[in-house]
Design an enzyme around this catalytic site. Structure first.
Site, PDB file in Angstrom:
ATOM      1  N   ASP B  12       8.272   3.241  -6.776  1.00 52.89           N
ATOM      2  CA  ASP B  12       7.772   2.587  -5.570  1.00 52.89           C
ATOM      3  C   ASP B  12       8.665   2.969  -4.391  1.00 52.89           C
ATOM      4  O   ASP B  12       9.881   2.845  -4.473  1.00 52.89           O
ATOM      5  CB  ASP B  12       7.803   1.068  -5.798  1.00 52.89           C
ATOM      6  CG  ASP B  12       7.036   0.299  -4.726  1.00 52.89           C
ATOM      7  OD1 ASP B  12       6.683   0.918  -3.704  1.00 52.89           O
ATOM      8  OD2 ASP B  12       6.813  -0.905  -4.918  1.00 52.89           O
ATOM      9  N   HIS B  14       8.191   1.872  -1.069  1.00 49.44           N
ATOM     10  CA  HIS B  14       8.017   1.012   0.102  1.00 49.44           C
ATOM     11  C   HIS B  14       9.376   0.562   0.635  1.00 49.44           C
ATOM     12  O   HIS B  14      10.058  -0.232  -0.003  1.00 49.44           O
ATOM     13  CB  HIS B  14       7.173  -0.212  -0.254  1.00 49.44           C
ATOM     14  CG  HIS B  14       5.742   0.135  -0.503  1.00 49.44           C
ATOM     15  ND1 HIS B  14       5.288   0.489  -1.748  1.00 49.44           N
ATOM     16  CD2 HIS B  14       4.672   0.189   0.330  1.00 49.44           C
ATOM     17  CE1 HIS B  14       3.984   0.739  -1.681  1.00 49.44           C
ATOM     18  NE2 HIS B  14       3.584   0.559  -0.424  1.00 49.44           N
TER      19      HIS B  14
END
Lengths: 464, 134
Positions: B12, B14
């Site tokens: 991930d 983000h």
């Protein structure tokens, strides 16, 4: 000729004592000489023999303005690196030792045991580097380990370079146990941040003040000015200078140096971890000038280590492809470390062994790139250093310099197989330290960096 | 000053929320150890050991949090920090699921606090202060 500035650089190696005489005015080498190191009897014997050779080449005795030396004789500088977590402070401690030119013969993590402490004594470690905890973090582990060292009555220098919060407690423990303790800055003050300099300077200081004396190297200081560095640190200094350049004199840019020896293979790289903006760097920060040492890769003492690093299947493949029984050849060299190749077959086997040292050492030195599929596209996850853009690979060390196949051996450091994740130099040019001067120039750089740089550039021989 | 390890777990990337959390917790007076995106369970645990952090705050925004967080408590126990506080927040599961049930699953996995999507970090901060006895 007395107005000419002449300098003598000496490298007391584990096998050979190498002399390089430098003419500072002409910015060139006057002569070199090499004789076996005689540290087990009297280090001065080998030095005097080499000096006699050198003077013969120079046509008589020479008054040198300055004589300085580096040394890896008598086993080099043997260190134990102790930290908390393997990937963090243990790795940071290890890198500091390697950057200081040491051999890391023992790596310990978390709480050390009595058996592990005993290993420090058994392996005749010269200096212990004790780390553990980022600043503000864990102090319990380092203090526990220091107590264990104290209880064992350790009589060798200990450099504490862990969490700064407990420095006072550390000093108190040094006092309590009568330890020869030194305190340096934390090798990992924050997570993944590497801090080399302070601990490295402390190690160098101890090396000069204590270790060279204990190893019988200091005797030489009656005849020369001083021993200033462990040899690998001199080489690392030379690599960095040769790469970066000095003032208006450009260097050779990013580079790697591979030094294959009888017992170890050293790999140096001078470059940033990455130049790309689209990668995510993982793990502990990488040093700009980085050294790694492979204690199991070498063409004589460590030849069996090369065989061990290969599978049965790979050994059979080598036999099938080349007709060389690598295992037998390695054992032959281990049994007789002064073995010199006399036949083309021997020479070929030596080449194969050296190629494997180069290949494996680069495999362990270079970083890795992993492609990760994420919901918003491909991401690149990098650990270690990206050497793909490094255009210069230099070979040094007897087994490469003396080989007719230096280029073939060095070629094994580059990306020979497609599709691996290893970030090896993709299309480098190869050079040879044919006069064996890198360590000497690392020393000379302390006197005159500009001349040292120019001399190196002149003598790194391109291999076509 | 107490340390808190934060980061984004798994594959991930983000990074925005991660920076906001770092900013807020730093301002609140914590030593924030931000290991960033693409972090593995081991990265969180190792950082917590070295920094003596009593709390790990895991973010996950891409829906695979449940897979990425499995077994983390067990690894903490094995690593000698079994009593570390584990928080998790973000879009931690796939699709629109009943959050009460989701929370229950993560609590069973050994997490101490589980936050639904869109939770302001200030809400978590109040819990942090309480859990750390401040």
């Amino acid at each position: 000729m007395s107005d000419v500035a002449r300098y003598l650089m000496i490298d007391f190696g584990s096998t050979f004592t190498k002399l390089v005489a430098v003419d500072r005015e002409r910015e060139d080498i006057l002569a070199t000489a090499m004789r076996p190191t005689t540290v087990t009897t009297d280090i001065r014997t080998g030095y005097r023999a080499a000096l006699a050779d050198l003077e013969e080449r120079l046509g008589g005795p020479v008054a040198f303005d300055r004589i300085v030396a580096c040394s890896s004789a008598a086993g080099g500088l043997k260190m134990a690196a102790i930290g908390l977590v393997e990937e963090l402070t243990v790795e940071a401690a290890k890198r500091v030792c390697l950057g200081a030119g040491a051999k890391v013969d023992l790596v310990l993590s978390h709480h050390v045991t009595k058996a592990e402490v005993k290993k420090i004594l058994d392996k005749k470690i010269d200096i212990v580097l004790l780390a553990g905890g980022a600043d503000g973090g864990n102090t319990e582990c380092a203090l526990y380990n220091l107590k264990m060292l104290g209880e064992a009555g350790l009589r060798i220098p200990i450099v504490y370079a862990g969490n700064k919060d407990c420095q006072d407690d550390v000093l108190a423990l040094f006092e309590t146990y009568g330890l020869e303790g030194h305190v340096a800055e934390n090798v990992m003050p924050r997570i993944n941040q590497l801090n080399v300099k302070s601990a490295r300077d402390a190690i160098r200081d101890i090396f000069l003040k204590r270790i060279i004396e204990a190893k019988g190297i200091k005797k030489i200081e009656d005849e020369i000015d001083e021993v200033v560095l462990p040899t690998p640190e001199a080489v690392l200094t030379a690599c960095e200078l040769l790469s970066k350049g000095y003032m208006n004199e450009p260097g050779m840019g990013e580079l790697c140096v591979v030094d294959i020896g009888g017992a170890t293979t050293d790999m140096y790289s001078v470059c940033h971890a990455t130049k790309r903006s689209d990668v995510i760097l993982r793990g502990l920060e990488e040093p700009y000038a980085k050294r790694t040492v492979e204690g199991d890769l070498g063409v004589r003492w460590s030849a069996p280590g090369i065989v061990q690093s290969l599978s049965e299947e790979e050994l059979k493949m080598v036999l099938l492809d080349t007709g060389v029984d690598l295992k037998a050849e390695a054992e032959k060299r281990f049994a007789d470390v002064s073995f010199l190749p006399l036949t083309p077959e021997d020479e070929y086997a030596d080449r194969l062994l050296a190629e494997m040292c180069a290949y494996k050492a680069m495999s362990r030195h270079a970083g890795r790139m992993e492609e990760v599929f994420t919901p918003i596209g491909m991401a690149y996850n990098q650990t270690g250093k990206d050497l793909t853009d490094v255009r210069t690979v230099i070979g040094t060390g007897g087994p490469i310099i003396r080989s007719r196949f230096a280029r073939e051996i060095l070629a094994k450091t580059s990306a020979v197989f497609r599709g691996t994740q290893e970030l090896r130099p993709a299309r480098p040019d190869f050079y040879l330290d044919s006069e064996y001067i890198l360590a000497a120039m690392g020393l000379f750089a302390r006197i005159d960096p500009l001349s040292a740089l120019r001399i190196m550039k002149k003598h790194m021989k391109p291999l076509q | 000053m107490k340390s808190i390890v934060i980061g984004v777990i798994g594959a991930d990337v983000h990074a925005v929320g991660n920076k906001i959390i770092e900013y807020t917790l730093t301002n609140a007076g914590y030593n924030v150890v931000n290991i960033g995106v693409l972090s593995s369970q081991e990265d969180f645990i190792h950082a917590a050991i070295e920094t003596n952090a009593p709390l790990i705050l895991v973010s996950s925004l891409y829906g695979h949090g449940e897979i990425d967080c499995r077994g983390m408590r067990a690894k903490c126990v094995e690593s000698g920090i079994g009593d570390v506080l584990l928080y998790v927040g973000g879009n931690i599961v796939v699709g629109k699921q009943d959050f009460a049930e989701v929370r229950e699953r993560f609590l069973k996995m050994g997490f101490d606090r589980v936050y639904p999507p869109g939770t302001p970090i200030d809400e978590a901060l109040a819990d942090i202060r309480k859990d750390l006895g401040e």
